[in-house]
Design an enzyme around this catalytic site. Structure first.
Site, PDB file in Angstrom:
ATOM      1  N   HIS A   1      19.361  15.294  94.820  1.00 52.73           N
ATOM      2  CA  HIS A   1      19.843  13.977  94.369  1.00 52.73           C
ATOM      3  C   HIS A   1      19.322  13.606  92.984  1.00 52.73           C
ATOM      4  CE1 HIS A   1      21.141  13.448  98.380  1.00 52.73           C
ATOM      5  NE2 HIS A   1      20.075  12.875  98.880  1.00 52.73           N
TER       6      HIS A   1
ATOM      7  N   ASP B   1      13.556  17.327  99.571  1.00 52.07           N
ATOM      8  CA  ASP B   1      14.567  16.494 100.215  1.00 52.07           C
ATOM      9  C   ASP B   1      15.320  15.628  99.198  1.00 52.07           C
ATOM     10  OD1 ASP B   1      15.831  15.551 102.599  1.00 52.07           O
ATOM     11  OD2 ASP B   1      14.717  13.684 102.415  1.00 52.07           O
TER      12      ASP B   1
ATOM     13  N   ARG C   1      28.121  22.408 120.384  1.00 53.77           N
ATOM     14  CA  ARG C   1      27.613  22.163 121.722  1.00 53.77           C
ATOM     15  C   ARG C   1      27.176  20.715 121.782  1.00 53.77           C
ATOM     16  NH1 ARG C   1      23.340  26.997 121.876  1.00 53.77           N
ATOM     17  NH2 ARG C   1      22.916  25.991 119.907  1.00 53.77           N
TER      18      ARG C   1
END
Lengths: 337, 539
Positions: free
Chosen positions: B289, B284, B81
């Site tokens: 990472h 995060d 959308r």
């Protein structure tokens, strides 16, 4: 990242004091801010010349500085005066003229520099290695960039023997047969340099397109349909013959491959396989039309200028067996020298 | 061989000695310089109108196109959308490429690329819109002669992964590979799934997502992206370690004093406050990472470069991490939040004053850890990891500090010890690596000075490196999962960080450490490393 040259520092020199002059130049260049010396390889650029030549002039048609920016190397531009060689044969090495330079690239806080040495030589061919060897760094690979048309200028064995890689552009060949014969000794020498052809790089999307076409036909083909006709535009004969050599070397065709010229000025390369599978290369893409495949498709021709192509080849040290096999097929066709 | 004089323009074929042993495809695709060949495919990007597609995916695909690396006839279908048209989506893509591509728009190249772009309006929760998507994909694939190979890219928040995958299953978009590779896939086309990190926000949610995906996709079809692993320098870690005889003998507890991994960001949370409030620096950055970087720098040499062999060795490192539990969290982990400060001379707000951030938030924007790997190679060697937002500069690097030389000869003065040898791998920016060594200063006295041997990708290999997403997308098309995270590694990483998160969750009143924006973290982080007799090495 590599960009245009930030600074150039040059000075006239002579063979016997090249290193001292370069050392002085590096000091001069580093006076205001640190600069790292970058050297991935020795790049010997071989150019023939005759008569008077100012070594302050780099070959106008070669993007040497742009190559240096993308593949930092000690660049040794060797102008060889072949006429003087005939006149003065047997008199031993003579350097007529030389100059050294340091080109810097990058932002002021992370500058790096490459060395450029320009020499005009007028000596016996056999003596050339004594000049080049003295200028090469021994701990990095050496590439020879042969800028001449091999149709009329055979690689000089004493120079070629110093290199790990022999780089040329078959696009400038005026006589494919003669050029192939000139390369034959290098192909046959098991200790010879690896061959790199800038024009062969242009065939990568063509090869990719043919591989895709074969994959798309669902393994139904044992060989590409015959007869095979390869048409090339003006000046693209070498590209057509390399395509033919590649197909033969891969045993991809069970019949002869015909090569013909297409006089249309915009023609580059096209091929027809049994009148069914058709391939067309233009400046932007390769188009394949295959009745056995699901739909026509294109493969993009990567955008790459000469400097980027040279730099990419200089970074590709492993032997390209496909090119070697394609050339070997052409040597069998045109005969060894 | 024909006589050239008789037939000047013919190259004769030669009898094939062993052509029957190989297929035509194999004979044509042979050699180290053979072109990379990905099979024709439809890439369906869920969240195709989002920020990731705009800034990263579409520019990466465009650059692959310019390099001639995209498979022929490929279709790229953005879904999501708001509702838009193919043309509007092409304009959206062109805008992203104009602003974020490493190479500028080339009109001829763009025209061909644009023709491969499509958009389908879709609501994840609406089965009907998946049916419409299926119809549109069938039409596109028919028109372009595509064999039905599909890659589904979930560029969505992780909460939407499971509904999206369930809808894919319900719409019968996914065929599982049969035991005999290639058998069914040649007939029906392959299906692959790309999932963006973060996978969940704790071990339980990660397992739930992985379980739900596993009901639809086989593990061999799943590509979990951590874009850090696509960076050239990260890939170079294995080359540096295992293609050079100089480093590997030093990489163990006998010679290495400690290792630091820093991933610093100069930006604040910006508009991502809503997401970041649920994540924090540990989730995060560290859980994915940084533990991946740790695994690469510490892993044992893999037996081969096969994807699963390399991933097995990385997993061994994560499993060998000494758990940090209970009181040890206080000693070995520092979390902090940035307060107002300056970024390049400009005042910037503190985290709690950022948009969509709770003014009483306890979400950490900085974390520093001391880790140990309990295996033979690394026994007793501390690994210090730190990451944070609003640090002085954007920089990611790994530094391996070797042990000091004995205190004799040039290292006798305890008040002025020699600089240690440090191998630094710079991941961004200015990718490369450097080795710090000590050299004599020219002159009559023996005085030494630390110098640096520096390798920079930019100045050595010149040309711009491909973006991480280019490499990773191409790998998915080719079917090489080496640079992607396997389920067991994701869950092992969560298993390691969970005791820390649990401890933090239990501490609701202890004041959070802080650091002013533009500084290298809180004083507590300095004390963490100094208590171990080391110092942070700022990039």
């Amino acid at each position: 990242m590599a960009g245009s040259v930030a600074t150039r520092a040059w000075r006239p020199s002579a063979l016997e004091r090249l290193d001292e002059d370069l050392t002085d130049l590096w000091r001069e260049v580093a006076r205001d801010a640190p600069v790292s010396r970058a050297v991935m390889s020795n790049l010997v650029v071989f150019c023939r010349t005759s008569g008077d030549l100012d070594v302050a002039t780099l070959p106008a048609d070669l993007p040497i500085e742009a190559v240096a920016g993308q593949h930092p190397a000690r660049i040794i531009v060797l102008y060889h005066d072949a006429a003087a060689e005939g006149r003065d044969a047997g008199r031993g090495p003579r350097t007529l003229d030389a100059r050294v330079g340091v080109l810097t690239f990058g932002a002021p806080e992370s500058r790096y520099g490459v060395e450029e040495i320009v020499i005009r030589s007028a000596c016996d061919e056999a003596a050339l290695p004594s000049i080049v060897r003295a200028l090469m760094h021994g701990d990095v690979p050496t590439s020879i960039w042969w800028t001449e048309d091999l149709s009329g200028s055979r690689p000089l064995p004493p120079i070629v023997g110093l290199a790990r890689q022999f780089l040329y552009d078959s696009r400038c060949w005026s006589d494919v047969g003669a050029a192939v014969r000139a390369l034959a000794p290098l192909l046959e020498d098991p200790f010879g340099p690896d061959l790199s052809d800038l024009n062969w790089r242009r065939l990568t999307p063509v090869r990719q397109a043919v591989v895709h076409a074969v994959a798309s036909s669902g393994g139904r083909r044992r060989a590409l349909p015959a007869p095979v006709v390869i048409s090339h535009g003006p000046g693209e004969a070498a590209l057509a013959w390399l395509t033919a050599g590649w197909l033969i070397a891969c045993e991809a065709v069970a019949a002869d491959v015909a090569v013909e010229e297409d006089a249309r000025p915009d023609a580059v390369l096209s091929a027809s396989f049994g009148g069914q599978l058709r391939l067309r290369l233009d400046a932007h893409q390769v188009t394949i039309d295959d009745p056995l495949g699901p739909a026509p498709f294109t493969v993009t021709v990567p955008r790459e200028d000469v400097a980027a192509a040279v730099a990419a080849e200089l970074r590709s040290l492993p032997r390209d067996s496909c090119l070697g096999d394609a050339l070997a097929a052409l040597v069998r066709r045109f005969g060894a020298s | 061989v024909s006589d050239p004089a008789a037939n000047d323009s013919v190259l004769s074929s030669e009898p094939a000695a062993d052509a029957s042993d190989t297929t035509l495809f194999e004979r044509l695709a042979v050699g180290s310089a053979a072109p990379l060949v990905a099979q024709p495919v439809t890439l369906v990007i869920f969240g195709g109108g989002g920020d990731l597609a705009h800034r990263k995916l579409l520019p990466a695909l465009y650059n692959l196109h310019l390099d001639g690396l995209l498979p022929p006839r490929m279709a790229i279908v953005g879904v999501g959308r708001p509702a838009t048209t193919d043309d509007a989506y092409r304009a959206f893509a062109k805008d992203g490429i104009t602003h974020f591509s490493r190479r500028p728009i080339d009109e001829a190249g763009w025209e061909a690329f644009a023709a491969s772009l499509f958009f389908v309006n879709l609501t994840i929760e609406d089965s009907g819109s998946f049916a419409a998507l299926g119809s549109r994909l069938d039409v596109i694939e028919h028109e372009r002669g595509l064999p039905g190979n599909r890659i589904y890219y979930l560029a969505l928040p992780s909460a939407a992964f499971v509904p999206a995958v369930e809808q894919l299953a319900r719409a019968r978009f996914v065929a599982r590979p049969l035991a005999r590779a290639g058998d069914s896939q040649e007939r029906t086309g392959f299906a692959r799934l790309i999932v963006e990190k973060p996978i969940g926000r704790d071990l339980a949610s990660a397992q739930a997502i992985n379980d739900a995906i596993a009901k639809v996709f086989d593990e061999s079809q799943i590509y979990r992206i951590d874009h850090y692993l696509g960076k050239e320098t990260v890939q170079n870690i294995l080359v540096l370690r295992f293609a050079n005889s100089i480093f590997e003998p030093q990489f163990n507890q006998k010679y290495v004093d400690h290792v630091q991994i820093t991933v610093a960001e100069e930006e604040g949370v910006g508009t991502r406050g809503g997401y970041y409030e649920q994540a924090g620096a540990l989730r995060d950055m560290v859980q994915n990472h940084m533990l991946q970087l740790l695994a690469l720098i510490a892993m044992e040499p893999p037996r081969t470069l096969d994807a699963d062999v390399v991933r097995d060795e990385k997993l061994e490192i994560i499993k060998a991490l000494r758990p940090i539990t209970g009181e040890a969290v206080e000693r070995q982990v520092v979390r902090a939040q940035y307060t107002s400060g300056f970024h390049l001379g400009t005042p910037v707000p503190g985290y709690r004053n950022e948009p969509r951030v709770d003014p009483k938030s306890r979400t950490e924007t900085y974390v520093a850890l001391q880790l140990f790997i309990d295996n033979w190679r690394w026994a007793g060697v501390p690994f210090f990891l730190r990451t944070g937002k609003r640090l002085p500069k954007r920089a990611s690097e790994i530094s391996v500090r070797l042990k000091d030389v004995p205190p004799i000869l040039f290292n006798r003065d305890a008040a002025a010890p020699l600089d240690p040898n440090v191998l630094t791998v710079r991941i961004q920016p200015d990718e490369g690596f450097a080795l710090g060594i000590v050299s004599k200063i020219p002159g009559p006295q023996v005085r030494v000075y630390p110098v640096k041997m520096d390798f920079r990708y930019g100045s050595t290999f010149g040309a711009t490196s491909p973006e991480a997403y280019e490499r990773l997308l191409l790998d998915v098309m080719i079917g090489d999962p080496t640079l992607f995270m396997r389920r067991d590694a994701v869950e092992a990483a969560w298993r390691f960080v969970m005791p820390i998160l649990d401890r933090w969750d239990a501490e609701t009143t202890k004041p959070l450490a802080t650091y002013a924006a533009g500084e290298w973290g809180p004083p507590e982080a300095r004390r963490l490393i100094e208590s171990a007799g080391r110092q942070w090495r700022d990039p």
